[in-house]
Scaffold this motif. Sequence first.
Motif, PDB file in Angstrom:
ATOM      1  N   LEU A 240      -0.595   7.227  -1.540  1.00 15.65           N
ATOM      2  CA  LEU A 240      -0.176   6.016  -0.847  1.00 15.65           C
ATOM      3  C   LEU A 240      -0.702   4.759  -1.529  1.00 15.65           C
ATOM      4  N   LEU A 241      -1.904   4.825  -2.087  1.00 14.10           N
ATOM      5  CA  LEU A 241      -2.414   3.690  -2.860  1.00 14.10           C
ATOM      6  C   LEU A 241      -1.583   3.491  -4.117  1.00 14.10           C
ATOM      7  N   GLN A 242      -1.150   4.585  -4.726  1.00 15.33           N
ATOM      8  CA  GLN A 242      -0.289   4.508  -5.907  1.00 15.33           C
ATOM      9  C   GLN A 242       1.020   3.803  -5.562  1.00 15.33           C
ATOM     10  N   LYS A 243       1.596   4.136  -4.418  1.00 17.34           N
ATOM     11  CA  LYS A 243       2.850   3.507  -4.008  1.00 17.34           C
ATOM     12  C   LYS A 243       2.639   2.018  -3.731  1.00 17.34           C
ATOM     13  N   ALA A 244       1.522   1.673  -3.103  1.00 16.56           N
ATOM     14  CA  ALA A 244       1.208   0.264  -2.862  1.00 16.56           C
ATOM     15  C   ALA A 244       1.059  -0.489  -4.183  1.00 16.56           C
ATOM     16  N   LEU A 245       0.396   0.133  -5.139  1.00 17.90           N
ATOM     17  CA  LEU A 245       0.220  -0.473  -6.458  1.00 17.90           C
ATOM     18  C   LEU A 245       1.563  -0.730  -7.121  1.00 17.90           C
ATOM     19  N   MET A 246       2.447   0.260  -7.097  1.00 14.62           N
ATOM     20  CA  MET A 246       3.752   0.116  -7.737  1.00 14.62           C
ATOM     21  C   MET A 246       4.606  -0.934  -7.036  1.00 14.62           C
ATOM     22  N   GLY A 247       4.349  -1.154  -5.749  1.00 20.33           N
ATOM     23  CA  GLY A 247       5.084  -2.179  -5.012  1.00 20.33           C
ATOM     24  C   GLY A 247       4.466  -3.562  -5.112  1.00 20.33           C
ATOM     25  N   GLY A 248       3.330  -3.677  -5.798  1.00 25.82           N
ATOM     26  CA  GLY A 248       2.683  -4.971  -5.971  1.00 25.82           C
ATOM     27  C   GLY A 248       1.950  -5.464  -4.744  1.00 25.82           C
ATOM     28  N   ILE A 249       1.610  -4.572  -3.813  1.00 29.67           N
ATOM     29  CA  ILE A 249       0.948  -4.939  -2.565  1.00 29.67           C
ATOM     30  C   ILE A 249      -0.530  -5.250  -2.812  1.00 29.67           C
ATOM     31  N   SER A 250      -1.047  -6.278  -2.140  1.00 27.55           N
ATOM     32  CA  SER A 250      -2.406  -6.762  -2.406  1.00 27.55           C
ATOM     33  C   SER A 250      -3.492  -6.064  -1.600  1.00 27.55           C
ATOM     34  N   MET A 251      -3.133  -5.544  -0.418  1.00 22.85           N
ATOM     35  CA  MET A 251      -4.146  -4.961   0.462  1.00 22.85           C
ATOM     36  C   MET A 251      -3.551  -3.805   1.247  1.00 22.85           C
ATOM     37  N   VAL A 252      -4.355  -2.776   1.458  1.00 25.96           N
ATOM     38  CA  VAL A 252      -3.949  -1.623   2.252  1.00 25.96           C
ATOM     39  C   VAL A 252      -4.993  -1.422   3.345  1.00 25.96           C
TER      40      VAL A 252
END
Length: 303
Positions: A240-252
């Motif tokens: 899920l962190l990988q997906k956030a990274l690929m989406g350019g998301i700043s915080m999880v």
Amino acid sequence: MRSVFETFIEKVHGFTSLSTTDALAVEEPLEIQLGYGPRGDRNVKSIAVTMRTPGYDFELAVGFLVTEGVIHDAADIEQLGYAQERTWERPQEPEDRGAALPYQPRRNIVRVELAPDVALSLAHINRNFYTTSSCGICGKASLLALQSVCPPRISNQFSISAEVLYSLPSRLREAQAIFNSTGGLHGVGLFNAQGELIAMHEDVGRHNAVDKLIGAEFLQDHVPLRDTILLLSGRASFELLQKALMGGISMVAAVGAPSSLAVQVARQFDIALVGFLRDDHFNIYHGLEHVSGCTSSRKEKLI
């Protein structure tokens, strides 16, 4: 709705049973096919099968391809729709995403046709994607592989107050219509720094819910999703962190716990990460400077 299934049950309270009905979240397989190659020599390859809750199938397929580094721009996609074996079916109107239809097996295969000029790494696809929790490779290899495909990062300037952070789980829960009916779905929400809900998706698989969310934003040309926070109703894994990274998301932020590898991803790629987000407490695993309104009660920082 096709995403909800009604069934008969016996509800037991103490030592007394009552015949009644219950609503269950639907779980069905979705095959993702990829069409690629020059105009006169097209190929079709099945690249993944995932168990998901029907609805937003196109967004799920696109989000999967985005977060696995297969596509990088909405222009990479030439056509998108349902397919059965070799029979091609054009997509329905936008309001018909398969969420409110009777069961139809042909709607369990989505084909993404890439533009003829899109370069495709079959070697990457044939590795069956490195981002599953049971892939069997070590954490260091996972991080190196992720580093090779992630989009360029800019300095993370996102900031959110602790007060707003505390309010997010209840806001996500209020928006989860199917969860409120079944109690059996993971929810993910995308928020801005003011706590406004930008987008929300549900699925029996938390990774599918994230793919649906990122896929929908990608198709609207909103990716990278800078200055946003992704809230997870469960735990935070490497995937899920990988997906956030690929989406350019700043915080999880996650209601549950992060895994050790998820924390490593957050620290290596500077994604602020919060876990165990509850009514009156949460843990910051990376990015204390991105959360305002917290007063430290200790004088020395542990190394």
